[in-house]
Every structure is written in C-alpha cells, then in structure tokens.
Scaffold this motif. Structure first.
Motif, PDB file in Angstrom:
ATOM      1  N   THR A   1      36.542  40.764  38.692  1.00  0.00           N
ATOM      2  CA  THR A   1      36.712  39.788  39.693  1.00  0.00           C
ATOM      3  C   THR A   1      36.807  40.657  41.048  1.00  0.00           C
ATOM      4  O   THR A   1      37.183  41.718  41.112  1.00  0.00           O
ATOM      5  CB  THR A   1      37.848  39.062  39.572  1.00  0.00           C
ATOM      6  OG1 THR A   1      38.045  38.351  38.193  1.00  0.00           O
ATOM      7  CG2 THR A   1      38.658  38.280  40.687  1.00  0.00           C
TER       8      THR A   1
ATOM      9  N   THR B   1      39.276  42.385  31.418  1.00  0.00           N
ATOM     10  CA  THR B   1      39.088  41.844  32.821  1.00  0.00           C
ATOM     11  C   THR B   1      39.747  42.997  33.886  1.00  0.00           C
ATOM     12  O   THR B   1      40.843  43.552  33.481  1.00  0.00           O
ATOM     13  CB  THR B   1      39.993  40.563  33.138  1.00  0.00           C
ATOM     14  OG1 THR B   1      41.470  40.929  32.774  1.00  0.00           O
ATOM     15  CG2 THR B   1      39.446  39.505  31.836  1.00  0.00           C
TER      16      THR B   1
ATOM     17  N   ASN C   1      38.307  33.173  35.878  1.00  0.00           N
ATOM     18  CA  ASN C   1      37.857  34.033  34.555  1.00  0.00           C
ATOM     19  C   ASN C   1      37.608  32.952  33.475  1.00  0.00           C
ATOM     20  O   ASN C   1      36.642  33.189  32.616  1.00  0.00           O
ATOM     21  CB  ASN C   1      39.098  34.962  34.161  1.00  0.00           C
ATOM     22  CG  ASN C   1      38.837  36.293  35.126  1.00  0.00           C
ATOM     23  OD1 ASN C   1      38.599  37.323  34.564  1.00  0.00           O
ATOM     24  ND2 ASN C   1      39.256  36.012  36.475  1.00  0.00           N
TER      25      ASN C   1
END
Length: 336
Positions: free
Chosen positions: A35, A64, A280
C-alpha cells in the motif's frame, strides 16, 4: 523424418506437467500487497496503516505493508512505486498524490501482471479497481451545505485542496463551489482552491494571508485532513473562533482541541483504517481472479452495498457510503 505423432503427445504431457507445477508453485507462494500513501508519518495515513496490518493479520499467506514518500510530492511517490514494480510485488494499492503522474508506472505494473488498486483517484486510467468511500460530488456539496448554514447563507468563503493534482480534493472543492452557486446567492467565493500540499503549516500561513486580504471572510472549506488544522490555528490566533465557519475533512483526534475552542466548526471523514482494509481486500480479490460487483458486501462499515461502475480506463470504480459528519457535540464517539 521425425515421428510427429509420438512427439505431440509428449509435448502435451510436458505442457500439462509444467502447468501443474506452476499452479502448485503459485498456490504456495506468499502474496505481497504493498500500500502506497501520499505521505508517511501523518495521522490519516498512520490510521490507514492500521487497516493494512489488520488485513494481513487476518489473511494467511498474504504479506501486507505500507510505504510512501516522506513528503507530499508526486515525483517521490512515483519513485516508490517504480521500486515496488522492480521488486515484482503481487499487488499495489495506492492513494495517488497526482494520478496523471502515475499513469506510466501503473501501466507497466499491470502489464507485468501486478494487480493495481487505487483510492481517491476516479480519474486514474491505469488501475483495475479505484475505491471511493462515497460519491465525491455529494461529499463536497455536503461540506458546503454545513458551512453555508453556519454562515447564515451569506458572506465571503474560500476553499483549500492538498494539491491541484489531488483528484478527490479538487472534486470536493468544485462540488462545493457548484453547490454554493446553485443554492446560496448570498455566498461569495474568493481565492478558490488554495494549495496546502498536505501541510498544516502551509494551510496556516495561507489562512493568515487570506484573513489579512479578506478581513470579513466568514467561511473556509478544507480538503486535506491537515487543512482544517492549519486554518483553525490561524482562526484561533486571530480571535475569530465562532465568527468564522471552518469545515473540511479531518480526524477527530487531531481536530479535538480546535473543535472544543470553536476554531474548527465541523469535520467530515471516512475511516482511513477501513479504506486500508478495503483496498487490500480488493487487491486480494484481483489476485484470486475475481471481480467486484454492484451490491457486494465488503464486510466493512460503509461498504456493505457498494456500487460498481466503469472507470475512465481499463478498470472499474467501487463506491461506498462511508462518510461521517462530526462537530463538537459528537467527535468523542470516534476515538482516532
């Protein structure tokens, strides 16, 4: 002459075997979703990182993480994404500072097989899914309505944006201006779309300048979560709290003191943590070979029944209904 009837079955077996091995390898490979935010270290994107981490913790086999430039700068954000493309991450979820600047690198990412999701960028062409927390025109008009009511529907007002390249900020400011023009004949827009560059100090300095130039100004509509902080600080220093109406995007925790003093009249927001989760989640959906559909429940408040429409390029836009209006009376209900 070669016996092609023997070679063809062997070739087919070899292809099938390679495909099976590839499928097994893909299943065992950890997926990585990066991200990328406009700027690191500010409360809005710190809160978003909570959502990014939460999604990773809840999804085995998915790594992530969040990254971004140290300054709100399109070129710096571009370099961050170029590095991720070179590292061949599985998916990139990005909040673009300036969507057009990112078109070439996001195209390269998609062409390379990297899944791309954006947020606050419904003009992005090289994205597969753009996530919008709500209809941007409705949000900008709502901020303007609240400000107009506070101003008794008359007087000078102005608007702020993080940058003229920040698509959603410009949409909110333009929607506010269109709303005022249509509904409030007594409002006079001056010096529209002042750029703060997502910097509260710059918003503060610009507000002081505007207060000097327009001593009778009565309204400010901000876009960046840091706009209201800078505007409110300048209003408080000038002793104009309660006399000037300040509305814009913000976070309750940051705006609390200025809401209490009356230097900020009200804020609106969507939870950045939820936006991080949704971005996500959409990236994971793409990695699983699926697509979003209208009416889909994403399992996050404000995104229980999303609307999906065609985007301006190769992807789609997914819209929720996730904004919240807050003022002094209710900001404590949102502890972030």
């Amino acid at each position: 002459m070669m016996n092609t009837r023997k070679l063809i079955p062997c070739a087919l077996i070899a292809v099938a075997a390679a495909t099976a091995v590839g499928a097994i390898h893909a299943q065992g490979k950890e997926q990585t979703i990066a991200t990328v935010v406009k700027i690191t270290g500010i409360s809005w994107f710190n809160r978003m990182e909570d959502g990014v981490k939460a999604f990773g913790a809840d999804n085995a086999g998915v790594k992530t993480f969040q990254t971004g430039p140290g300054q709100a700068d399109a070129a710096q954000q571009l370099r961050v994404i170029e590095d991720l493309v070179a590292k061949n991450v599985s998916a990139i979820a990005v909040v673009p500072f300036d969507p057009p600047t990112l078109e070439p690198v996001l195209k390269r990412a998609i062409d390379k097989g990297i899944k791309v999701v954006t947020h606050e960028a419904d003009n992005q062409k090289n994205t597969q899914i753009d996530i919008e927390a709500f209809d941007n025109a409705d949000y900008g008009a709502r901020l303007n309505d609240r400000m107009a009511e506070c101003m008794n529907k008359s007087g000078k007002w102005t608007s702020f944006v993080g940058s003229l390249g920040s698509q959603s900020h410009v949409q909110w400011a333009d929607a506010g201006a269109a709303n005022a023009s249509k509904k409030y004949a007594g409002l006079q827009l001056v010096a529209a779309k002042n750029e703060s560059f997502n910097d509260a100090t710059k918003a503060y300095e610009k507000t002081k300048e505007l207060l000097r130039k327009y001593p009778d100004i009565k309204g400010f509509q901000g876009s960046s979560s840091l706009d209201v902080l800078g505007i409110g600080r300048a209003v408080e220093e000038a002793g104009k709290q309660g006399k000037v109406c300040v509305y814009g995007t913000g976070l309750p925790g940051e705006a609390a003191k200025l809401l209490e003093s009356g230097a900020i009249t009200g804020i609106s927001f969507w939870d950045p943590k939820d936006a991080g989760i949704v971005m996500n989640k959409m990236a994971k959906l793409l990695l699983d070979g699926k697509s979003p559909e209208t009416g889909m429940n994403l399992g996050v408040k404000g995104y229980e029944k999303v609307q999906v429409s065609k985007g301006p390029g190769r992807g789609v836009i997914v819209r929720g209904q996730a904004w919240v209006d807050v003022d002094k009376s209710n900001y404590k209900q949102y502890p972030f």
